[in-house]
Design an enzyme around this catalytic site. Structure first.
Site, PDB file in Angstrom:
ATOM      1  N   THR A 168      -8.070  -6.227  -4.121  1.00  0.00           N
ATOM      2  CA  THR A 168      -7.370  -6.903  -3.026  1.00  0.00           C
ATOM      3  C   THR A 168      -8.352  -6.970  -1.883  1.00  0.00           C
ATOM      4  O   THR A 168      -9.055  -5.999  -1.627  1.00  0.00           O
ATOM      5  CB  THR A 168      -6.150  -6.063  -2.570  1.00  0.00           C
ATOM      6  OG1 THR A 168      -5.147  -6.187  -3.561  1.00  0.00           O
ATOM      7  CG2 THR A 168      -5.603  -6.537  -1.241  1.00  0.00           C
ATOM      8  N   ARG A 196       7.452  -9.358  -8.831  1.00  0.00           N
ATOM      9  CA  ARG A 196       7.040  -8.179  -8.065  1.00  0.00           C
ATOM     10  C   ARG A 196       6.194  -8.607  -6.863  1.00  0.00           C
ATOM     11  O   ARG A 196       5.289  -9.429  -6.986  1.00  0.00           O
ATOM     12  CB  ARG A 196       6.229  -7.239  -8.963  1.00  0.00           C
ATOM     13  CG  ARG A 196       5.751  -5.954  -8.283  1.00  0.00           C
ATOM     14  CD  ARG A 196       4.372  -6.081  -7.694  1.00  0.00           C
ATOM     15  NE  ARG A 196       3.818  -4.809  -7.231  1.00  0.00           N
ATOM     16  CZ  ARG A 196       2.698  -4.694  -6.529  1.00  0.00           C
ATOM     17  NH1 ARG A 196       2.012  -5.766  -6.200  1.00  0.00           N
ATOM     18  NH2 ARG A 196       2.259  -3.513  -6.155  1.00  0.00           N
ATOM     19  N   VAL A 197       6.500  -8.049  -5.719  1.00  0.00           N
ATOM     20  CA  VAL A 197       5.712  -8.299  -4.515  1.00  0.00           C
ATOM     21  C   VAL A 197       5.197  -6.957  -4.015  1.00  0.00           C
ATOM     22  O   VAL A 197       5.943  -5.972  -3.977  1.00  0.00           O
ATOM     23  CB  VAL A 197       6.561  -9.006  -3.438  1.00  0.00           C
ATOM     24  CG1 VAL A 197       5.845  -9.045  -2.105  1.00  0.00           C
ATOM     25  CG2 VAL A 197       6.926 -10.424  -3.891  1.00  0.00           C
ATOM     26  N   GLY A 198       3.932  -6.925  -3.656  1.00  0.00           N
ATOM     27  CA  GLY A 198       3.333  -5.679  -3.182  1.00  0.00           C
ATOM     28  C   GLY A 198       3.338  -5.585  -1.665  1.00  0.00           C
ATOM     29  O   GLY A 198       4.122  -6.245  -0.979  1.00  0.00           O
ATOM     30  N   ASP A 199       2.447  -4.752  -1.158  1.00  0.00           N
ATOM     31  CA  ASP A 199       2.367  -4.520   0.284  1.00  0.00           C
ATOM     32  C   ASP A 199       1.647  -5.633   1.034  1.00  0.00           C
ATOM     33  O   ASP A 199       1.878  -5.837   2.225  1.00  0.00           O
ATOM     34  CB  ASP A 199       1.606  -3.215   0.544  1.00  0.00           C
ATOM     35  CG  ASP A 199       0.198  -3.280  -0.035  1.00  0.00           C
ATOM     36  OD1 ASP A 199       0.070  -3.479  -1.268  1.00  0.00           O
ATOM     37  OD2 ASP A 199      -0.776  -3.159   0.734  1.00  0.00           O
TER      38      ASP A 199
HETATM   39  C1  SD4 Z   1      -0.613  -4.613  -4.323  1.00  0.00           C
HETATM   40  N1  SD4 Z   1      -2.103  -3.558  -2.749  1.00  0.00           N
HETATM   41  O1  SD4 Z   1      -0.158  -5.706  -4.638  1.00  0.00           O
HETATM   42  C2  SD4 Z   1      -2.001  -4.558  -3.779  1.00  0.00           C
HETATM   43  C3  SD4 Z   1      -2.875  -4.289  -4.938  1.00  0.00           C
HETATM   44  C4  SD4 Z   1      -4.269  -3.997  -4.678  1.00  0.00           C
HETATM   45  O2  SD4 Z   1      -6.338  -4.265  -5.488  1.00  0.00           O
HETATM   46  O3  SD4 Z   1      -4.677  -3.466  -3.678  1.00  0.00           O
HETATM   47  N2  SD4 Z   1      -5.059  -4.390  -5.630  1.00  0.00           N
HETATM   48  O4  SD4 Z   1      -0.003  -3.557  -4.472  1.00  0.00           O
END
Ligand code: SD4
Length: 308
Positions: A168, A196-199
């Site tokens: 990321t 799914r959604v991340g941070d």
């Molecule tokens: C997530 N923080 O979607 C992101 C993933 C991530 O390298 O950092 N990937 O959770």
């Protein structure tokens, strides 16, 4: 005194992204333009975890999350976005051209197309197709709800050669006029559940900027960044007077406390800058690095971690 301009971004890919940002910052441009242009470099590369060339979800479809924020609490984000090459640019349009902060899924795509972003073909990069094929072969095609299995399951952060690895890209910058801004863009966890959604697209989790204080971005296991309002918490510690590194460390310590033994199975890292241009970072596990560029330096920095 302000040490600007400064740009920092997560992981090795940050070196190239910083160059993109510097084309703006070096000419006296705004931190906001810089953090958008900077991470677009990574969105254009073939990378496990950023842009359309990245790993898909468990249904084989690439879905992208991104967010952007300026020094005046203006912010925009997109999540669960498909077939658009530059989610960060769409996030900026959400910020500037809508009354909203966040658009998701087909609505985000519809907005992007209306704004003139081309709808790219739905096709995996050859790298992602290969990774997906391998994942299908070795992994059960089902969500893993057992925490015990998470480190080996589809939601696991990649551990390459024993090192925790994510790609990321999160970027925070301070321009010559002392303005802060940040951006974050990702395909999220590889082979995640559909939807799914991340941070990363969540303001306060993957990214937060308070122009009077500092800015922070996050990488790693998104679920555990969201539950501590990660980037917002780091900025809150900076507001109390802590330096960027200690502020990052304090939120990592909170995650350690919450997760207990499970903290060994995930990676989380924060990267922060304060309004004076002082940069700091801290990770749960070793192996996290960030790229920094200023008038006098351009390098990768290894980050201190809780576990060694
Ligand atoms: C997530 N923080 O979607 C992101 C993933 C991530 O390298 O950092 N990937 O959770």
């Amino acid at each position: 005194a302000i040490n600007g301009p400064v740009v920092v971004s997560t992981w090795d890919a940050g070196l190239r992204a910083n160059k993109g940002a510097w084309e703006v910052l070096g000419k006296g441009g705004s931190a906001l333009d810089a953090v958008e242009k900077g991470v677009m470099v990574t969105e254009d590369e073939i990378n496990c975890c950023v842009g359309l060339g990245a790993n898909p979800d468990r249904d084989g479809i690439v879905t992208l999350d991104a967010s952007i924020m300026d020094h005046q609490f203006n912010c925009g984000s997109v999540a669960f976005l498909e077939r658009i090459k530059h989610p960060i640019a769409v996030a900026r349009r959400v910020m500037e051209k809508t009354p909203h902060v966040m658009l998701v899924g087909s609505g985000a795509q519809q907005f992007a197309v209306a704004e003139g972003f081309p709808l790219e073909p739905q096709q995996l990069s050859s790298e992602a197709a290969k990774a997906y094929e391998e994942w299908l072969r070795n992994s059960k095609y089902e969500p893993q709800i057992n925490r015990e299995n998470q480190s080996h399951g589809p939601f696991a952060p990649a551990q390459i050669n024993g090192e925790w690895n994510h790609d990321t890209i999160g970027m925070v910058a301070l321009d010559a006029q002392g303005r802060l801004a940040g951006s974050c863009t990702t395909s999220g966890m590889g082979f995640k559940m559909r939807g799914r959604v991340g941070d990363s697209p969540i303001i306060g989790a993957g990214l937060y900027v308070d122009g009077e204080v500092g800015a922070c971005t996050a990488t790693g296991q998104g679920e555990d960044i969201i539950r501590v309002a990660g980037s917002s918490s780091v900025v809150a510690y900076m507001r109390q007077g802590y330096g960027p590194e200690v502020a990052c460390q304090k939120v990592i310590e909170r995650i350690v406390k919450i997760k207990g033994e499970d903290a060994r199975k995930i990676q989380v890292a924060f990267l922060a800058i304060n309004k004076y241009g002082v940069v700091g970072a801290y990770a749960l596990h070793k192996g996290f690095n960030y790229a920094i560029k200023t008038v006098t330096t351009e390098k990768l920095v290894e980050v201190k971690s809780w576990f060694h």
